[in-house]
Design an enzyme around this catalytic site. Structure first.
Site, mmCIF file in Angstrom:
data_model
loop_
_atom_site.group_PDB
_atom_site.id
_atom_site.type_symbol
_atom_site.label_atom_id
_atom_site.label_comp_id
_atom_site.label_asym_id
_atom_site.label_seq_id
_atom_site.Cartn_x
_atom_site.Cartn_y
_atom_site.Cartn_z
ATOM 1 N N THR A 28 41.932 36.900 36.211
ATOM 2 C CA THR A 28 42.198 35.930 37.054
ATOM 3 C C THR A 28 41.480 35.507 38.403
ATOM 4 O O THR A 28 40.985 36.556 38.994
ATOM 5 C CB THR A 28 43.683 36.064 37.380
ATOM 6 O OG1 THR A 28 44.577 36.103 36.270
ATOM 7 C CG2 THR A 28 44.184 34.880 38.255
ATOM 8 N N PHE A 41 41.342 33.932 41.865
ATOM 9 C CA PHE A 41 42.165 33.523 43.122
ATOM 10 C C PHE A 41 41.283 32.799 43.938
ATOM 11 O O PHE A 41 40.259 33.067 44.332
ATOM 12 C CB PHE A 41 42.966 34.585 43.771
ATOM 13 C CG PHE A 41 43.797 35.501 42.787
ATOM 14 C CD1 PHE A 41 45.174 34.926 42.617
ATOM 15 C CD2 PHE A 41 43.436 36.098 41.948
ATOM 16 C CE1 PHE A 41 46.044 35.641 41.605
ATOM 17 C CE2 PHE A 41 44.308 37.089 41.018
ATOM 18 C CZ PHE A 41 45.637 36.716 40.892
#
Length: 377
Positions: free
Chosen positions: A278, A280
């Site tokens: 992921t 960010f």
């Protein structure tokens, strides 16, 4: 008496090196620890001097104590000069905590993340800012933006893209409307753990997790817990909190949740896709100066006509600016019109990128620089 060595040299027993005693090595470690502690406090005192100078020069105006570009330069230099035996990543992690603790002396800082406690967003906030900041859980991504916009938090950590699930569209939509800028980025591998009060897989009757986590561990669950019921929860952290109360429950969550809630990690790395990562973004209300290795996030509106997008991208190509990602979202202002989010290498003030941005402003009805920031380490 002499001993014949493999290279033909003789070495007497008296000439053999005496092995170090464990007590001597421990004494050496204690001495080094004293030196490290003294130097850490000297560094902290220097950080307080920096704060005093900044406040004196600010003349009552707001001061940016946290400097993302400066931190990025320090951490890259730490890796460059590292000679081991610790890895570059390990040494950088230590220095990030030193920077975090020093910054806390200058300015206690609040960082908002997608809660509750124990989520991957929580882990991302700790990894990027260190553990000396005050992390603030928020109920949703929009709440993170609001927390930073209203001053309840200095910065926010928001997910923008997952390698298996794709773009988080809400984050992009909120970036179109906020006055905040992107101040940093980090990418974190998502490693799922099976957490429980129990110490054996045989005791597990139900597995609790966010629906995405259940889907990402589907094959592992089929192979290892085929008879366990799978129950969706609002977050993996909520699943971990439930597992505290019931030894027959297991939660799929990150390592941070296991540590926070005191659960056993029965198995780690149960995700089916090992490269699940992921990305960010760090959002805040300050512009970040160049660090020497930066990225810039742009939002543009291409004219709604044949070749419109191609003409928007042509100046980047001609200037040799590398585009690393492009994503589209409905503009919400007119039917079938889109905003394009483009990641490029370089800082908006760089000599090769700044003229391109000026040219794009002449070509497109909308160009918004969402932020320039140090590229993720």
């Amino acid at each position: 008496m002499s001993t014949e060595l493999p290279d033909g040299n003789d070495q007497t027993d008296a000439g053999k090196a005496k092995p170090l005693a464990l007590s001597d090595i421990r004494q050496e470690i204690d001495s080094l620890d004293l030196q490290i502690q003294a130097l850490l406090n000297q560094r902290a005192a220097a950080a307080l001097k920096v704060a005093a100078v900044k406040l004196a020069e600010a003349d009552g105006k707001a001061v940016d104590f946290y400097r993302p570009e400066r931190e990025a330069q320090i951490l890259k230099e730490v890796a460059r000069r590292n000679e081991g035996p610790m890895s570059d990543t390990a040494v950088q992690r230590i220095f990030r905590e030193i920077i975090s603790a020093s910054l806390a002396l200058e300015e206690p800082m609040r960082v908002a993340y997608l809660g509750p406690e124990g989520t991957y967003s929580h882990a991302a906030a700790d990894r990027h800012f260190g553990h000396a900041v005050q992390t603030v859980p928020e109920a949703g991504i929009a709440d993170i933006f609001q927390a930073v916009e209203t001053g309840r938090a200095r910065f926010g950590v928001v997910p923008v893209e997952n390698s298996t699930e794709g773009t988080i569209n809400l984050t992009l939509d909120l970036l179109t409307r906020t006055p905040l800028r992107v101040c940093g980025e980090l990418s974190m591998r998502i490693q799922h753990c099976l957490l429980s009060r129990s110490e054996s897989l045989a005791d597990i009757e139900t597995v609790h997790a966010h629906p995405q986590a259940l889907a990402q561990c589907w094959h592992w669950l089929n192979a290892n817990l085929p008879n366990a019921e799978r129950i969706s929860e609002s977050s993996n952290a909520e699943a971990a909190r439930l597992a505290i109360k019931h030894p027959e429950y297991a939660a799929i969550a990150g390592e941070i949740a296991g540590e926070l809630y005191g659960l056993n990690s029965l198995v780690s790395g149960i995700e089916d896709e090992r490269n699940n990562t992921t990305r960010f973004l760090i959002i805040g209300d300050q512009d970040v100066p160049p660090s020497g290795d930066d990225a810039t996030l742009l939002m543009i509106a291409a004219p709604h006509k044949p070749g419109g997008l191609r003409r928007m991208l042509q100046p980047l190509e001609e200037a040799g600016v590398s585009m690393t990602r492009i994503e589209s979202r409905p503009s919400r202002s007119a039917l079938w019109e889109y905003h394009f989010f483009i990641d490029v290498n370089g800082h908006q003030d760089d000599a090769n990128l700044a003229p391109v941005l000026d040219e794009l402003r002449e070509l497109t009805p909308l160009l918004k620089v969402l932020g320039s920031y140090p590229r993720a380490l």
